[in-house]
Design an enzyme around this catalytic site. Structure first.
Site, PDB file in Angstrom:
ATOM      1  N   ASN A 150       2.129  -6.642 -10.844  1.00 36.05           N
ATOM      2  CA  ASN A 150       2.108  -8.010 -10.295  1.00 36.05           C
ATOM      3  C   ASN A 150       0.994  -8.253  -9.275  1.00 36.05           C
ATOM      4  OD1 ASN A 150       3.582  -6.347  -8.534  1.00 36.05           O
ATOM      5  ND2 ASN A 150       4.556  -8.113  -7.607  1.00 36.05           N
ATOM      6  N   CYS A 282       7.383  -9.503  -5.505  1.00 36.13           N
ATOM      7  CA  CYS A 282       8.705  -8.955  -5.181  1.00 36.13           C
ATOM      8  C   CYS A 282       9.338  -9.703  -4.003  1.00 36.13           C
ATOM      9  CB  CYS A 282       8.577  -7.479  -4.874  1.00 36.13           C
ATOM     10  SG  CYS A 282       7.337  -7.165  -3.616  1.00 36.13           S
ATOM     11  N   GLU A 461       6.775   1.447   3.811  1.00 36.55           N
ATOM     12  CA  GLU A 461       5.326   1.598   3.801  1.00 36.55           C
ATOM     13  C   GLU A 461       4.758   0.876   5.025  1.00 36.55           C
ATOM     14  OE1 GLU A 461       4.651  -0.021  -0.292  1.00 36.55           O
ATOM     15  OE2 GLU A 461       3.948   2.009  -0.698  1.00 36.55           O
TER      16      GLU A 461
END
Ligand code: NAD
Length: 480
Positions: A150, A282, A461
């Site tokens: 994506n 997302c 992350e």
């Protein structure tokens, strides 16, 4: 026709099998390049080259490693137009989006971790008069970075940059659906003079490349972004091998709108949050919860704006919605539209495949779609659709809003819209989401922890979290 190559041991090489997979432009439906259909042999070569490069790379000073990353960042900037066109051709996203978001962010990722590693200090703990502890953070060795389709180069570099900055050597696998910019990145790494083996890129499918990569005992950590089902498979592989694991998975994010919000800003951002990148981020807010007194007003303003989202050729400047990434994904989203109808949803706008003319006549286009009248607990409102399909859901109380927002297995992100400061904090803290935005959406500071709760993943992350993930702490206690 362009044949992409793997990047192994500093060189562009064909897959051992000699086989390729067709790469389709989603805006035209045409095959425009061929991707290496790599397998275990290519993965083994890549791991071997990463192992051989590790000692020298990890012994290089952080400053020197950082300079390579900054050089790659500069080359990404210099190749902005070429990379953005490649991203759009591969993914179907509007070119202006690739130019303003995807590619600049890939450059920032490299720059951010190239500089960040130089400030990554060790901790020390002094035991008064007894001992001093210091904690060194050592690179792990060979690590795997696996990314989805994506935000191709954006997410690929988001993993690779902290991994190599911290002194690891990487075997990376981009999505086989959008491999083009990863291939161009390998060319830029060669131009930047990145030492051979520090980064290896192996193209191919999940089962043929991703699986053997995750299974290999020399791979010490796996950083994965993709679907929750794939995340479960990888977790099963990694657990008995005690690999470090970072999983960034799916989402079903809520946009929670209170009646006292700044109306215009809220409507504009809710549309953006719902449909950016054709709803294939997302973090997209696909469940829009609206306090009942504002519901009708919001609905009409929202729909008015959604109807201005031109679906068209992603290369054109006035296109707001490009193509979905593949025919298979378009069909999946259309099935969810049927499901929403079966579940009693009232279709307010959209719902149909879009047939364009000319170059894009065979592309995978879909109208931005809005439903209402669906219970917060139905499948449409709890499963990830990952396309331009959203639902409007009224709520009566703050407690209802929180309970509806939390009524899914996912817990990636949420946004809260209110001018009541106390409520903004109160609600944010009760949401089961790794990231909450208040009166904004997708405003990113790369230093902050990025990741999800529940089935949206494991680990974080970004910033120090990423550098900690890609290193192993060793404490040394020295008696005084
Ligand atoms: P996917 O899980 O199908 O594929 C992701 C990557 O994993 C691809 O490179 C694929 O080839 C590889 N893969 C597939 N099977 C594998 C296996 N057995 N072992 C190792 N690798 C394997 O996901 P996708 O369809 O490419 O991406 C869409 C999904 O990604 C959505 O669910 C979306 O929410 C999620 N996503 C999450 C984030 C986040 O930060 N949380 C960001 C972007 C996308």
């Amino acid at each position: 026709m362009l044949h992409l190559q793997n990047y192994i041991n500093g060189k562009l090489v064909a897959p051992a099998s000699g086989q390729y997979l067709p790469n389709i432009n989603p805006a035209t439906g045409e095959v425009y390049s061929q991707i290496p259909d790599s397998g275990e042999q290519d993965v083994l070569e890549a791991i071997k080259s990463a192992e051989e490069a590790f000692l020298a790379w990890s012994n290089l000073s952080a400053e020197k490693r950082g300079r390579y990353l900054m050089r790659i960042s500069e080359l990404i900037d210099q190749n902005l137009d070429r990379l953005a066109e490649a991203e759009t051709t591969d993914n179907g996203k509007p070119l202006w989006l690739a130019k303003t978001v995807d590619i600049p962010r890939a450059s920032s990722n490299m720059h951010f971790f190239g500089t960040g590693i130089q400030h990554f200090a060790s901790e020390s703990h002094f035991m008064e008069g007894v001992a001093v502890n210091y904690t060194v953070r050592k690179p792990l060795g060979v690590v795997a970075c696996i990314s989805p389709w994506n935000l191709p180069l954006y997410l690929f570099t988001w993993k690779i940059a902290p991994a190599i900055a911290a002194g690891n050597c990487v075997v990376a696998k981009p999505s086989e659906i959008t491999p083009y910019t990863a291939y161009l990145l390998s060319e830029l790494c060669i131009e930047a003079g990145l030492p051979a083996g520090v980064l290896n890129i192996v193209h191919g499918t999940g089962p043929n490349v991703g699986a053997p990569l995750c299974e290999h005992p020399s791979v010490k950590a796996i950083s994965f972004t993709g679907g929750t089902q794939t995340g479960k498979t990888i977790a099963r592989t990694a657990a008995p091998l005690f690999k470090k694991l970072s999983l960034e998975l799916g989402g079903k994010n809520a946009t929670v709108i209170f009646a006292d919000c700044d109306f215009e800003k809220t409507v504009a951002t809710a549309v953006q949050s719902a449909f950016s990148n054709q709803g294939q981020i997302c973090l997209c807010g696909s469940r829009i919860l609206i306090e009942r007194p504002l519901y009708d007003q919001f609905k009409s303003a929202f729909l008015e704006r959604v109807k201005t989202l031109t679906v068209g050729d992603p290369m054109l400047a006035d296109t707001k919605q490009g193509a979905l990434v593949s025919e298979a994904h378009l069909q999946k989203v259309l099935q969810y539209i049927e499901l929403a109808k079966e579940e009693g949803g009232v279709l307010l706008t959209g719902g149909q495949r879009v047939q364009l003319e000319g170059r894009c006549a065979n592309g995978f286009f879909l109208q931005p779609t809005v439903f209402e009248n669906l219970p917060h607990s139905c499948r449409t409102n709890t499963e990830e659709i990952f396309g331009p399909v959203v639902t409007l859901i009224p709520f009566d109380t703050e407690e209802d809003a929180i309970s509806y927002a939390n009524a899914t297995e996912y817990g990636l992100s949420a946004s809260v819209w209110t001018n009541d400061l106390t409520r903004a904090h109160r609600v944010s803290h009760q949401l089961h989401a790794g990231m909450v935005w208040v009166n904004t959406w997708l405003l990113r500071d790369l230093r902050t922890p990025f990741g999800g709760m529940k089935q949206s993943g494991v680990g974080r992350e970004g910033g120090w979290e990423a550098l900690r993930f890609f290193t192993e702490a060793q404490n040394v206690c020295v008696k005084l």
